[in-house]
Design a protein around this motif. Structure first.
Motif, PDB file in Angstrom:
ATOM      1  N   ALA A   1      -7.015  18.487 -43.690  1.00 36.58           N
ATOM      2  CA  ALA A   1      -6.460  17.322 -44.392  1.00 36.58           C
ATOM      3  C   ALA A   1      -4.935  17.388 -44.451  1.00 36.58           C
ATOM      4  N   ILE A   2      -4.390  18.565 -44.732  1.00 41.11           N
ATOM      5  CA  ILE A   2      -2.928  18.718 -44.789  1.00 41.11           C
ATOM      6  C   ILE A   2      -2.313  18.525 -43.401  1.00 41.11           C
TER       7      ILE A   2
ATOM      8  N   ASP B   1      -8.104  20.632 -55.313  1.00 40.70           N
ATOM      9  CA  ASP B   1      -9.254  21.436 -54.858  1.00 40.70           C
ATOM     10  C   ASP B   1     -10.511  20.618 -54.591  1.00 40.70           C
ATOM     11  N   VAL B   2     -10.348  19.351 -54.286  1.00 37.50           N
ATOM     12  CA  VAL B   2     -11.489  18.543 -53.858  1.00 37.50           C
ATOM     13  C   VAL B   2     -11.815  18.893 -52.401  1.00 37.50           C
ATOM     14  N   LEU B   3     -10.786  19.188 -51.623  1.00 35.99           N
ATOM     15  CA  LEU B   3     -10.950  19.617 -50.232  1.00 35.99           C
ATOM     16  C   LEU B   3     -10.401  21.040 -50.075  1.00 35.99           C
ATOM     17  N   PRO B   4     -11.196  22.035 -50.410  1.00 35.05           N
ATOM     18  CA  PRO B   4     -10.718  23.416 -50.296  1.00 35.05           C
ATOM     19  C   PRO B   4     -10.970  23.988 -48.901  1.00 35.05           C
ATOM     20  N   GLY B   5     -10.379  25.125 -48.646  1.00 34.60           N
ATOM     21  CA  GLY B   5     -10.646  25.871 -47.411  1.00 34.60           C
ATOM     22  C   GLY B   5     -10.216  25.160 -46.151  1.00 34.60           C
ATOM     23  N   VAL B   6     -11.068  25.258 -45.147  1.00 29.08           N
ATOM     24  CA  VAL B   6     -10.755  24.703 -43.821  1.00 29.08           C
ATOM     25  C   VAL B   6     -10.562  23.191 -43.894  1.00 29.08           C
TER      26      VAL B   6
ATOM     27  N   VAL C   1      -3.124  14.925 -49.466  1.00 27.79           N
ATOM     28  CA  VAL C   1      -2.381  15.955 -50.203  1.00 27.79           C
ATOM     29  C   VAL C   1      -2.940  16.095 -51.617  1.00 27.79           C
ATOM     30  N   VAL C   2      -3.206  14.976 -52.269  1.00 26.88           N
ATOM     31  CA  VAL C   2      -3.757  15.018 -53.626  1.00 26.88           C
ATOM     32  C   VAL C   2      -5.127  15.696 -53.624  1.00 26.88           C
TER      33      VAL C   2
ATOM     34  N   ARG D   1      -0.779   4.714 -43.325  1.00 29.70           N
ATOM     35  CA  ARG D   1      -0.638   6.130 -42.967  1.00 29.70           C
ATOM     36  C   ARG D   1      -0.047   6.934 -44.125  1.00 29.70           C
ATOM     37  N   LEU D   2       0.958   6.384 -44.795  1.00 29.29           N
ATOM     38  CA  LEU D   2       1.559   7.070 -45.938  1.00 29.29           C
ATOM     39  C   LEU D   2       0.553   7.234 -47.074  1.00 29.29           C
ATOM     40  N   LEU D   3      -0.233   6.194 -47.343  1.00 34.24           N
ATOM     41  CA  LEU D   3      -1.236   6.272 -48.404  1.00 34.24           C
ATOM     42  C   LEU D   3      -2.326   7.291 -48.078  1.00 34.24           C
ATOM     43  N   VAL D   4      -2.773   7.319 -46.827  1.00 35.91           N
ATOM     44  CA  VAL D   4      -3.784   8.298 -46.416  1.00 35.91           C
ATOM     45  C   VAL D   4      -3.224   9.715 -46.520  1.00 35.91           C
ATOM     46  N   ALA D   5      -1.969   9.894 -46.127  1.00 37.92           N
ATOM     47  CA  ALA D   5      -1.338  11.211 -46.228  1.00 37.92           C
ATOM     48  C   ALA D   5      -1.241  11.641 -47.688  1.00 37.92           C
TER      49      ALA D   5
END
Length: 67
Positions: free
Chosen positions: A36-37, A26-31, A20-21, A12-16
């Motif tokens: 993801a956050i 900006d690999v996952l921008p917008g919605v 965040v990274v 879970r920590l690694l996925v979190a």
């Protein structure tokens, strides 16, 4: 009562951290980035307190020793 084991907490920590990274690079921008956050926040909190409400509802326990 704890229901999240050590390996589960680490995953879970690694996925979190990955979410965040991906958001801040900006690999996952917008919605998708906001989603993801949000998921990263949930994973972080559940790993820190070793309790997952969804696991409790589904009757899942990844702890070796229930406390």
């Amino acid at each position: 009562m704890k229901n999240v084991g050590k390996t589960d907490r680490i995953v879970r920590l690694l996925v979190a951290l990955l979410a965040v990274v991906l958001y801040f690079t900006d690999v996952l921008p917008g919605v998708w980035g906001i989603v993801a956050i949000a998921l990263a926040s949930i994973f972080l909190v559940t790993s820190l307190v070793s309790f997952c409400p969804l696991y409790a509802i589904l009757g899942i326990n990844t702890c070796r020793k229930a406390t």
